[in-house]
Structures are given as C-alpha cells and as structure tokens.
Design an enzyme around this catalytic site. Structure first.
Site, PDB file in Angstrom:
ATOM      1  N   ALA A  52       4.308  35.897 -14.646  1.00  0.00           N
ATOM      2  CA  ALA A  52       5.572  35.870 -13.929  1.00  0.00           C
ATOM      3  C   ALA A  52       6.535  34.300 -14.335  1.00  0.00           C
ATOM      4  O   ALA A  52       6.394  33.488 -15.316  1.00  0.00           O
ATOM      5  CB  ALA A  52       5.270  34.610 -12.868  1.00  0.00           C
ATOM      6  N   ILE A 111       8.411  32.348 -13.473  1.00  0.00           N
ATOM      7  CA  ILE A 111       8.330  30.643 -13.224  1.00  0.00           C
ATOM      8  C   ILE A 111       6.767  30.037 -13.541  1.00  0.00           C
ATOM      9  O   ILE A 111       6.918  29.293 -14.321  1.00  0.00           O
ATOM     10  CB  ILE A 111       7.933  30.884 -11.257  1.00  0.00           C
ATOM     11  CG1 ILE A 111       8.453  29.562 -10.902  1.00  0.00           C
ATOM     12  CG2 ILE A 111       6.739  31.335 -11.251  1.00  0.00           C
ATOM     13  CD1 ILE A 111       8.384  29.919  -8.943  1.00  0.00           C
ATOM     14  N   TYR A 112       5.302  31.357 -14.537  1.00  0.00           N
ATOM     15  CA  TYR A 112       4.794  30.679 -14.582  1.00  0.00           C
ATOM     16  C   TYR A 112       5.006  30.003 -15.971  1.00  0.00           C
ATOM     17  O   TYR A 112       4.807  28.890 -16.715  1.00  0.00           O
ATOM     18  CB  TYR A 112       4.102  31.766 -15.197  1.00  0.00           C
ATOM     19  CG  TYR A 112       3.365  32.370 -13.781  1.00  0.00           C
ATOM     20  CD1 TYR A 112       3.379  31.915 -12.404  1.00  0.00           C
ATOM     21  CD2 TYR A 112       2.328  33.194 -14.075  1.00  0.00           C
ATOM     22  CE1 TYR A 112       3.249  32.278 -11.483  1.00  0.00           C
ATOM     23  CE2 TYR A 112       1.704  33.941 -12.806  1.00  0.00           C
ATOM     24  CZ  TYR A 112       1.836  33.274 -11.397  1.00  0.00           C
ATOM     25  OH  TYR A 112       1.893  34.283 -10.136  1.00  0.00           O
ATOM     26  N   ARG A 113       6.342  30.156 -17.111  1.00  0.00           N
ATOM     27  CA  ARG A 113       6.557  30.299 -18.313  1.00  0.00           C
ATOM     28  C   ARG A 113       5.684  30.371 -18.952  1.00  0.00           C
ATOM     29  O   ARG A 113       5.741  29.630 -20.446  1.00  0.00           O
ATOM     30  CB  ARG A 113       7.135  28.065 -17.971  1.00  0.00           C
ATOM     31  CG  ARG A 113       8.352  28.112 -17.811  1.00  0.00           C
ATOM     32  CD  ARG A 113       8.202  26.723 -17.158  1.00  0.00           C
ATOM     33  NE  ARG A 113       9.153  26.338 -16.217  1.00  0.00           N
ATOM     34  CZ  ARG A 113      10.897  26.432 -15.837  1.00  0.00           C
ATOM     35  NH1 ARG A 113      11.242  27.065 -17.510  1.00  0.00           N
ATOM     36  NH2 ARG A 113      11.285  26.056 -15.363  1.00  0.00           N
TER      37      ARG A 113
END
Length: 283
Positions: A48, A50-52
């Site tokens: 994802a 947002i997980y980077r």
C-alpha cells in the site's frame, strides 16, 4: 486442499493467501523479506502507499526472477494526495521497479490495484468517497495494467450505498477478520458473497499473536495437536474455510512455509464450529 485462487466478479483470479508488507518498513531488509516470501511460494503480495514499501515490493519481485503471470500484486490508495496522480504514480512506480511484475514495458499487464485503503469510513465522508471511486474508475480505464479495483474496511451499510451508484462493482473488500470479531464482521463477509465481492482478511492471526489467553486457545491447541499442526495454521485453515483471502506476514522463513502448508489442513465442520463458538464467546 492446498491454497488456490478465487475468481473475482471481473473474471480475474486472486490467490487466496497473500504476504502482507504492513509493518515491514522499507529499504533493503524489506526487499529481502518480500523476496523470501516469493521464494517459499507466496504468489500474492499485498502492499500500500501508506506502508511506504511499494517500491520494495516491486524490487523484490524483479529480483526474484519470477514470470509475470506467477505473481499477483495488491496495492492501496492512501487518500493523502490528489487521487488521479496518486493512483497513477502507485501503479507506474510499482510496475517500473518490476520486470513485468516482471518488465518495465508491462508486456503482460495484470496488476490489481485496490482503492482507498482507509481505517474508518464515516457516514459524512461517504459522498466524497464515492466521488473518489468515480475518479478511479475513469483512471483504470486508461491504465491497462490496473485491471481490478476494490474497497477496504467497508461495512454492510457502506457497501450497500456504494453499490447503488458504482458503475464498476468492487471485486474485493479488505477487512479485519478473525474469530474474535466474527459477530461484527461475518455479516460483511456474507453480504460480499451475496453480491459477488470477495473478502480479503487481514490480521487473521491476532488471537494468537496479540490476544492470547482467551477462549480460542483451547480449541486451537486441541485441533492443532490432532492434526500435527500449529495454532496459526489452524486459524489460516479456518479463514480459508470461510472463503476469504488471507493476508498474513512474518519475517521468519519457517513461519512463511508453515502458513503455506496450512492450506493442506482439512478442518471438520466440528472444528469450524468450535472455533466460531470460542470466538463468539469473547465480548
């Protein structure tokens, strides 16, 4: 029956167990862990924005040498930036780091991108969220390598509202799912099945990783002992019986291998009932 694939409502197939990159961080260590997951037999990677670590997932796939058609990638839009730019960058960035999930020219495009990974969907945000859905649908028509779209953390009411206006039905709904939340989440799984939306389950192993000492401990141990397995394998086999796609993770190779072996466990109806009952007994 071993792990396999589930047909989605757009005709594509999704492997029913995924290696998740949440909490793995980024950098070379993460590349190594994803590469290890691929080496032991995982064919579905869940990442994802947002997980980077979308880039790391792509680098690991490129380094693995696997054929494009052998790996399925799920990524999620975080909602933190302009939606068209974010989704396009997410798709292109991950694909660019792979050699056609393997090749930069995207010769065999088939990468599923799940939109809007959000922890909570509030009622007063739903109209804006639906607007985002429209935007992503338009975008995916022009991106041949983004074949499927889905949602995350939608409840029954939110799915119902979405289905009244969506031009493209989401293929999956990724939600928290384990026996201790069965009372709350089972209706979502059932609604999805009724409407052709597959449930992807994250945090299936919470009862034995973060909530030990509860009513599930006893039945899980008894079933595991009878089958010569580990409790985490029993939980994954339980989720498989529920018809969901399990997203799980580990940094240890032997655990990854054990997760894959869980697909071979044959739980009885009595086993499922015992796990359900124990899960529902916790308030």
């Amino acid at each position: 029956m071993p792990w396999g694939s589930i047909e989605l409502n757009d005709g594509t197939m999704i492997p029913d167990i995924a290696y998740g990159t949440w909490k793995l961080g980024n950098g070379d260590v993460t590349i190594g862990r994803v590469k290890q997951a691929l080496s032991v037999g995982f064919t579905h990677i869940d990442t994802a924005q947002i997980y980077r670590n979308e880039k790391e997932a792509g680098e690991a796939l490129r380094a693995s040498g696997l054929a494009r058609e052998d790996v399925y990638i799920t990524t999620k839009y975080s909602g933190r930036a302009d939606i068209d730019t974010s989704i396009r960058n997410s798709c292109e960035y991950t694909m660019w780091t792979c050699t056609s999930y393997t090749a930069p020219d995207l010769a065999v495009p088939d990468i599923p991108t799940l939109w809007a990974k959000m922890e909570q969907i509030k009622a007063n945000e739903l109209a804006k969220y639906e607007s985002s859905h429209e935007s992503i649908q338009t975008l995916t028509q022009s991106l041949t390598y983004c074949r499927s779209i889905g949602v995350s953390n939608f409840n029954v009411q939110e799915l119902t509202t979405l289905l009244t206006s969506a031009k493209v039905k989401p293929v999956v709904n990724q939600i928290l799912f384990h026996p201790y939340v069965l009372r709350r989440q089972a209706p979502i799984v059932a609604f999805g099945a009724q409407h052709g939306i597959v449930t992807e389950a994250y945090s299936v192993l919470i009862p034995i990783t973060r909530q030990t000492g509860g009513p599930l401990d006893k039945p899980l141990k008894e079933i595991a002992d009878r089958l010569g397995a580990q409790p985490e394998q029993v939980l994954l086999a339980w989720a498989k019986k529920k018809g969901v796609v399990s997203v799980t993770s580990s940094t240890r190779k032997e655990r990854m291998e054990g997760y894959l072996k869980a697909g071979d466990l044959e739980l009885t109806a009595e086993d499922i009932a015992a796990i359900d009952t124990a899960g529902l007994s916790r308030h």
